[in-house]
Enzyme design. Structure first.
Site, PDB file in Angstrom:
ATOM      1  N   SER A   1      28.211 -32.476 -44.893  1.00 37.55           N
ATOM      2  CA  SER A   1      29.480 -32.909 -45.461  1.00 37.55           C
ATOM      3  C   SER A   1      30.303 -31.685 -45.868  1.00 37.55           C
ATOM      4  CB  SER A   1      29.223 -33.841 -46.652  1.00 37.55           C
ATOM      5  OG  SER A   1      30.387 -34.512 -47.054  1.00 37.55           O
TER       6      SER A   1
ATOM      7  N   ASP B   1      28.368 -42.989 -39.399  1.00 34.94           N
ATOM      8  CA  ASP B   1      29.218 -42.182 -40.283  1.00 34.94           C
ATOM      9  C   ASP B   1      30.671 -42.327 -39.839  1.00 34.94           C
ATOM     10  OD1 ASP B   1      30.513 -40.272 -41.804  1.00 34.94           O
ATOM     11  OD2 ASP B   1      29.171 -38.625 -41.270  1.00 34.94           O
TER      12      ASP B   1
ATOM     13  N   HIS C   1      27.656 -42.141 -43.892  1.00 41.87           N
ATOM     14  CA  HIS C   1      27.759 -40.702 -44.093  1.00 41.87           C
ATOM     15  C   HIS C   1      26.595 -40.137 -44.902  1.00 41.87           C
ATOM     16  CE1 HIS C   1      29.611 -36.815 -44.583  1.00 41.87           C
ATOM     17  NE2 HIS C   1      29.606 -36.922 -45.888  1.00 41.87           N
TER      18      HIS C   1
END
EC number: 2.3.1.31
Length: 377
Positions: free
Chosen positions: A155, A320, A353
């Site tokens: 991320s 995601d 995610h």
């Protein structure tokens, strides 16, 4: 069977850029002194060739693995970092620091401004991901590390990982970027802006000057609820909650009938207990500003990546939708065009995610195999 752990660990602090030699940020503002909270695990070998830098996600911290004294909650990547684990602390020296602009031990808006003796608030300058990486570079100098076996993270941590390759292309053997992107999409920026507005609309925010009074907990909780939705997936929410009611029937009020509503309120409440509202503004803005401009053949980042000898591994997850697979593939395509040694893996996972934070045998295999194949260790 309980997996081995690095055990009890302590966070440390490093301060640099003392006046009169401050750190110059991308904005042109000078900042100093600059403090970083960090943790290390394992032992740096005699050749200093086994260091792995782990970069944390948006609201993460330096506590990757092990346990703080008196705390029964392990670090955020405990399943992946430790003795015999994919990032094996019997083999690698692992470093993680909290990014500047955050509130988990490093300097940010919730820190004290040494010039005034008061909380920085919005007087703290905006920072970028390149600023965060430059600060990490100073920490590594302090630790006596001039070369990294690998840099990894997911991320926002993945963005830092890619920035490391662009800023210091000769400094690492491997780049392992998970669930990330080289630039925020308009949709990602939009979600962050709505979250920021929820904080700034809270009457207790007071233009960031709330530290001596009531804090904007409601606005921050709503911001977290917004963000948390983007971390999940449609499938995972069906599995976790479906349309299950909290009390078995509609209450015909606005207190929250559905389990998913209760879950989001719980996540918001937990978040305000550990994170600062202003820091949330700063780290989300840094994520929005990030752009390696890889489609531009003349961009500095693309030229740097062309020069790096590092190997690359990118990983995405099928569910995601915050940083979908096509964004990882865009980076992979550029690296291939530059003739780089790059591998790509899309992992089928229903959890959205946040999948990179969860135990997954396929991700374990990728991480272990990539690090084990690097020549520095």
């Amino acid at each position: 069977m309980t997996q081995p752990s690095v055990g009890t660990v302590q966070s440390k602090s490093f301060t640099f850029a003392h006046p009169p030699t401050p750190m110059v940020l991308d904005s042109g503002v000078e900042l100093g002194p600059v403090s970083l909270a960090y943790e290390t695990y394992g032992t740096l070998n005699a050749e200093r060739s086994n260091a792995v830098l782990v970069c944390h996600a948006l609201t993460g911290d330096a506590h990757v693995a092990g346990y703080h004294a008196g705390d029964d909650k392990p670090g955020w990547w405990e399943h992946y970092v430790g003795p015999g684990k994919p990032i094996d602390t019997d083999r690698y020296f692992v470093v993680c620091s909290n990014v500047i602009g955050s509130c988990m031990g490093s300097c940010g808006p919730s820190s004290i401004n040494p010039a005034t003796g008061r909380y920085w608030g919005l007087d703290f300058p905006l920072v970028t991901i390149p600023d965060m990486v430059r600060a990490q570079r100073e920490l590594l100098r302090h630790l006596g590390i001039d070369h990294l076996l690998a840099v990894t993270g997911g991320s926002l941590g993945g963005m830092q990982t890619l920035q490391w390759a662009a800023a210091y292309p000769e400094m690492m053997d491997g780049i392992l970027a998970l669930a990330t992107t080289s630039r925020h999409s308009p949709q990602a920026i939009a979600f962050n802006e709505v979250a920021r507005q929820s904080i700034m609309s809270d009457p207790n925010w007071k233009n960031g000057d709330y530290y001596d009074g009531v804090r904007p907990d409601l606005g921050l909780a709503v911001a977290r609820m917004i963000g948390h939705i983007t971390y999940l997936s449609d499938e995972s929410m069906h599995v976790k909650f479906g349309r299950e009611l909290r009390k078995g029937s509609f209450a015909f009020n606005f207190e929250g009938d559905f389990q998913v509503e209760s879950y989001l309120h719980h996540q918001g409440k937990k978040f305000v207990e550990r994170f600062d509202a202003n820091a949330f503004l700063y780290v989300t803005k840094a994520a929005d500003y990030f752009d390696l401009d890889l489609a531009n053949p003349d961009s500095p980042a693309r030229r740097a990546l062309a020069a790096t000898p590092a190997r690359f591994q990118l990983v995405s997850f099928t569910s995601d939708w915050l940083y979908p697979t096509y964004q990882s593939r865009q980076v992979v395509d550029v690296l291939k065009a530059l003739g780089k040694d790059v591998s790509f893996c899309e992992i089928t996972a229903p959890w959205g995610h946040d999948a990179f934070l969860l135990p997954d045998e396929r991700l374990e295999t990728v991480v272990r195999g990539f690090l084990g194949g690097l020549h520095g260790c």
